[in-house]
Scaffold this motif. Sequence first.
Motif, mmCIF file in Angstrom:
data_model
loop_
_atom_site.group_PDB
_atom_site.id
_atom_site.type_symbol
_atom_site.label_atom_id
_atom_site.label_comp_id
_atom_site.label_asym_id
_atom_site.label_seq_id
_atom_site.Cartn_x
_atom_site.Cartn_y
_atom_site.Cartn_z
ATOM 1 N N MET A 189 0.825 -1.201 0.000
ATOM 2 C CA MET A 189 0.000 0.000 0.000
ATOM 3 C C MET A 189 0.862 1.256 0.000
ATOM 4 O O MET A 189 0.546 2.237 -0.677
ATOM 5 C CB MET A 189 -0.928 -0.001 1.216
ATOM 6 N N ALA A 190 1.963 1.225 0.750
ATOM 7 C CA ALA A 190 2.858 2.387 0.774
ATOM 8 C C ALA A 190 3.448 2.645 -0.606
ATOM 9 O O ALA A 190 3.568 3.799 -1.039
ATOM 10 C CB ALA A 190 3.977 2.156 1.791
ATOM 11 N N ALA A 191 3.780 1.572 -1.325
ATOM 12 C CA ALA A 191 4.335 1.725 -2.667
ATOM 13 C C ALA A 191 3.285 2.268 -3.638
ATOM 14 O O ALA A 191 3.590 3.110 -4.491
ATOM 15 C CB ALA A 191 4.868 0.379 -3.166
ATOM 16 N N TYR A 192 2.057 1.784 -3.488
ATOM 17 C CA TYR A 192 0.980 2.284 -4.354
ATOM 18 C C TYR A 192 0.732 3.767 -4.072
ATOM 19 O O TYR A 192 0.636 4.578 -4.999
ATOM 20 C CB TYR A 192 -0.295 1.484 -4.120
ATOM 21 N N GLY A 193 0.627 4.117 -2.789
ATOM 22 C CA GLY A 193 0.405 5.515 -2.436
ATOM 23 C C GLY A 193 1.513 6.409 -2.954
ATOM 24 O O GLY A 193 1.266 7.519 -3.432
ATOM 25 N N ARG A 194 2.742 5.933 -2.872
ATOM 26 C CA ARG A 194 3.867 6.705 -3.383
ATOM 27 C C ARG A 194 3.744 6.938 -4.883
ATOM 28 O O ARG A 194 3.993 8.040 -5.388
ATOM 29 C CB ARG A 194 5.182 5.988 -3.071
ATOM 30 N N SER A 195 3.341 5.915 -5.626
ATOM 31 C CA SER A 195 3.201 6.060 -7.074
ATOM 32 C C SER A 195 2.086 7.036 -7.430
ATOM 33 O O SER A 195 2.188 7.798 -8.399
ATOM 34 C CB SER A 195 2.947 4.696 -7.731
ATOM 35 N N LYS A 196 1.010 7.050 -6.641
ATOM 36 C CA LYS A 196 -0.095 7.972 -6.899
ATOM 37 C C LYS A 196 0.268 9.403 -6.497
ATOM 38 O O LYS A 196 -0.167 10.365 -7.134
ATOM 39 C CB LYS A 196 -1.344 7.502 -6.165
ATOM 40 N N LEU A 197 1.079 9.539 -5.444
ATOM 41 C CA LEU A 197 1.614 10.855 -5.093
ATOM 42 C C LEU A 197 2.495 11.363 -6.227
ATOM 43 O O LEU A 197 2.436 12.551 -6.598
ATOM 44 C CB LEU A 197 2.410 10.758 -3.789
#
Length: 290
Positions: free
Chosen positions: A168-176
Amino acid sequence: MTNWSPASMPDLTGRAAIVTGASGGIGLATALELARHGARVVVAARDAAKGGAAVELIRREVPGAHVAYGRLDLADLASVRRFAEDVDRVDLLINNAGIAMVSRQETKDGFELQFGTNHLGHFALTGLLLPLLLAAPGARVVNVSSDAYAAGRIDFDDLGMERGYGAMAAYGRSKLANLLFTLELQRRAQRAGADLIGVATHPGMTATGIVKLGPLQPLVRLVLKSPARGALSSLYAATSPALRGGEFVGPKLKLITPSSRSVRSEEVAERLWEVSAELTGVRFEALAHS
């Protein structure tokens, strides 16, 4: 804005659109509606069979539609370059494709998979298509982000997330990163006086295949919105004359004011841009000296 519907879209005859990840889900719904309004559409997707099926579906729904498939693997920069070389015009670039919440993997170029696919692949594609976008009057780049950006943090010293990986942290980072890219693209286009705007979107929770939920998938899909509804924010961002660039369009077509300190930091956005250019080798030269 809340009364807006695809019926509000202008005639797009003569406009050329590229939709990444258009073999299904929100991307397919977006491509279908753009074709319905007269745009010449490229269904950009990794899987040729699914991409071809999407093209045939659009042709059945919109007889006479100008639609074609283009193979694009955003996790492979060589594939991104090959795809871009075959494009002769683009007015609307919808950077829709994405992956979510997967175990730690790497792209063919050695980048963490979610960051490499969702951000770096689209960054490279946009930069490679920049000359065509600048040659098209009123061109737009739409980057599909998510409210998951708020869970993202960009550690420039550990872009591979090798010190500790969370899906989830990696996904959130990509969306940021998608959101920061949009805002920095808009600032650079404005400084250059370019007839180009960038808009980000958050489609909301939509019944697509991006997240694999195993045996819960059929049940969860019942409470999610349809891909056609999920595509509304992208369609609005791509065609509404009310937008001037730099907006973040939410699922109810209301503009979102990002709360993250990182999003408000032009320094972070500029650094991400420069790092992305270094990693991909794509420099956006037409905007570099503005």
